[in-house]
Motif scaffolding. Structure first.
Motif, PDB file in Angstrom:
ATOM      1  N   GLU A   1       0.831  -1.215   0.000  1.00 36.23           N
ATOM      2  CA  GLU A   1       0.000   0.000   0.000  1.00 36.23           C
ATOM      3  C   GLU A   1       0.858   1.255   0.000  1.00 36.23           C
ATOM      4  OE1 GLU A   1      -2.446  -0.404   3.397  1.00 36.23           O
ATOM      5  OE2 GLU A   1      -3.788  -1.915   2.512  1.00 36.23           O
TER       6      GLU A   1
ATOM      7  N   GLN B   1       2.213   1.725  -3.501  1.00 27.07           N
ATOM      8  CA  GLN B   1       1.153   2.207  -4.378  1.00 27.07           C
ATOM      9  C   GLN B   1       0.877   3.687  -4.143  1.00 27.07           C
ATOM     10  OE1 GLN B   1      -0.217   0.736  -6.827  1.00 27.07           O
ATOM     11  NE2 GLN B   1      -1.783   2.269  -7.323  1.00 27.07           N
ATOM     12  N   LYS B   2       0.890   4.106  -2.895  1.00 25.42           N
ATOM     13  CA  LYS B   2       0.666   5.513  -2.564  1.00 25.42           C
ATOM     14  C   LYS B   2       1.776   6.386  -3.130  1.00 25.42           C
ATOM     15  CE  LYS B   2      -0.147   8.556   1.390  1.00 25.42           C
ATOM     16  NZ  LYS B   2      -0.251   8.629   2.872  1.00 25.42           N
ATOM     17  N   LYS B   3       3.030   5.939  -3.037  1.00 22.06           N
ATOM     18  CA  LYS B   3       4.140   6.712  -3.591  1.00 22.06           C
ATOM     19  C   LYS B   3       4.030   6.842  -5.100  1.00 22.06           C
ATOM     20  CE  LYS B   3       7.533   5.611  -0.003  1.00 22.06           C
ATOM     21  NZ  LYS B   3       8.833   4.931   0.293  1.00 22.06           N
ATOM     22  N   ARG B   4       3.649   5.739  -5.776  1.00 24.11           N
ATOM     23  CA  ARG B   4       3.491   5.816  -7.228  1.00 24.11           C
ATOM     24  C   ARG B   4       2.408   6.800  -7.618  1.00 24.11           C
ATOM     25  NH1 ARG B   4       4.374   0.145  -6.862  1.00 24.11           N
ATOM     26  NH2 ARG B   4       2.126  -0.227  -6.859  1.00 24.11           N
ATOM     27  N   GLU B   5       1.287   6.809  -6.899  1.00 24.60           N
ATOM     28  CA  GLU B   5       0.209   7.752  -7.207  1.00 24.60           C
ATOM     29  C   GLU B   5       0.652   9.190  -6.988  1.00 24.60           C
ATOM     30  OE1 GLU B   5      -2.999   6.566  -4.766  1.00 24.60           O
ATOM     31  OE2 GLU B   5      -3.493   4.755  -5.954  1.00 24.60           O
ATOM     32  N   GLU B   6       1.414   9.442  -5.920  1.00 24.59           N
ATOM     33  CA  GLU B   6       1.906  10.798  -5.687  1.00 24.59           C
ATOM     34  C   GLU B   6       2.873  11.234  -6.776  1.00 24.59           C
ATOM     35  OE1 GLU B   6       3.604  10.693  -1.836  1.00 24.59           O
ATOM     36  OE2 GLU B   6       1.677  10.734  -0.759  1.00 24.59           O
ATOM     37  N   GLU B   7       3.748  10.344  -7.239  1.00 20.61           N
ATOM     38  CA  GLU B   7       4.663  10.693  -8.313  1.00 20.61           C
ATOM     39  C   GLU B   7       3.907  10.996  -9.601  1.00 20.61           C
ATOM     40  OE1 GLU B   7       7.278   7.442  -8.555  1.00 20.61           O
ATOM     41  OE2 GLU B   7       8.396   7.938  -6.710  1.00 20.61           O
ATOM     42  N   GLU B   8       2.863  10.209  -9.884  1.00 25.22           N
ATOM     43  CA  GLU B   8       2.073  10.486 -11.086  1.00 25.22           C
ATOM     44  C   GLU B   8       1.373  11.830 -10.992  1.00 25.22           C
ATOM     45  OE1 GLU B   8      -0.536   7.224 -11.430  1.00 25.22           O
ATOM     46  OE2 GLU B   8       1.028   5.774 -12.032  1.00 25.22           O
ATOM     47  N   GLU B   9       0.854  12.182  -9.815  1.00 23.78           N
ATOM     48  CA  GLU B   9       0.213  13.485  -9.644  1.00 23.78           C
ATOM     49  C   GLU B   9       1.220  14.619  -9.822  1.00 23.78           C
ATOM     50  OE1 GLU B   9      -1.620  13.465  -5.880  1.00 23.78           O
ATOM     51  OE2 GLU B   9      -3.230  12.060  -6.444  1.00 23.78           O
TER      52      GLU B   9
END
Length: 265
Positions: free
Chosen positions: A119, A122-130
């Motif tokens: 988790e 996954q949270k880090k990947r979403e922040e990088e995409e944002e």
């Protein structure tokens, strides 16, 4: 024999032997030694009681009480007979159940840890995409600004001076407001920083429960004088420990149930 060996090692020293007092905690000392050295009808008990117990570097009282307790332990197990076998089997089943529960708990904690790591990733990947999307929007705005001809204040300075000075005055007010916001709070350095409470440490895993006979052997063997190298000494004790266990099982059918020792103590 012991004094002769010391005299040969230290020929220039005088070595004397101080005997025990006539009475030890209200009992005749000679009588206590007689009871310690008197063999029983059980071979496994005699190995500990008559061979190793007198050599232990402990008080005479400890040796006497341990010898008496060993005799009572063997006697009670002999009287119980098949009941002792059932008690021992029940203890082994409970120990096996406990080990299985600890193993399941360990697997559950490991699964929770892996899930939390996934988790977090996954949270880090979403922040990088944002963040990547925000940078893209800023680049588009910069390109649009350059295409329109840059800052309109300087673009219209010759034609419309009033508009330029009005814009510059407004920007000055905004800068003053930003400067006021940038001053640090004088009381901020005195505010305590509350760190998050650390997770409580996990309790160490419980090892297998030692049988009462193994505990007694450890107490006796652990206080013997090492007369040879450590490797030879402990190798010999390990062989004797196994011989005592096998002899006890041969004589009584199983190792003594721990519940018997609780009643004796």
């Amino acid at each position: 024999e012991g004094i002769s060996a010391y005299e040969q090692e230290c020929p220039s020293d005088y070595i004397g032997c101080i005997g025990y007092p006539a009475l030890t905690y209200g009992n005749l000392t000679d009588r206590l030694w007689i009871e310690i050295n008197t063999p029983t009808k059980w071979k496994s008990v005699n190995i500990l009681k008559c061979v190793y117990l007198p050599k232990v570097n402990r008080s005479l009282r400890f040796k006497h009480e341990m010898g008496v307790a060993l005799g009572h332990l063997a006697l009670e197990q002999e009287i119980l007979g098949p009941t002792a076998l059932r008690m021992r089997a029940q203890e082994e089943d409970e120990e096996e159940t406990r080990r299985e529960e600890e193993e399941r708990e360990k697997e559950r904690k490991e699964e929770n840890r892996r899930r939390e790591e996934e988790e977090e990733e996954q949270k880090k990947r979403e922040e990088e995409e944002e963040d990547d999307d925000d940078y893209g929007d800023d680049d588009e705005e910069d390109r649009d600004g350059h295409e329109d001809g840059g800052d309109r204040r300087y673009r219209g300075r010759d034609d419309d001076q009033d508009e330029y000075y009005s814009d510059e005055y407004d920007d000055g007010e905004e800068e003053e407001e930003n400067d006021e916001d940038s001053f640090p709070d004088p009381g901020a350095s005195h505010r305590p920083l509350l760190a998050p409470a650390p997770d409580p440490p996990a309790p160490p895993p419980r090892g297998p429960t030692m049988n009462v006979l193994d505990q007694i052997v450890a107490m006796v063997f652990g206080r013997l004088t090492i007369s040879s190298t450590k490797e030879e000494h402990f190798a010999t004790l390990a062989r004797m420990h196994e011989a005592i266990r096998n002899s006890w099982i041969e004589e009584f059918g199983c190792l003594p149930p721990n519940e018997i020792w609780r009643t004796i103590k």
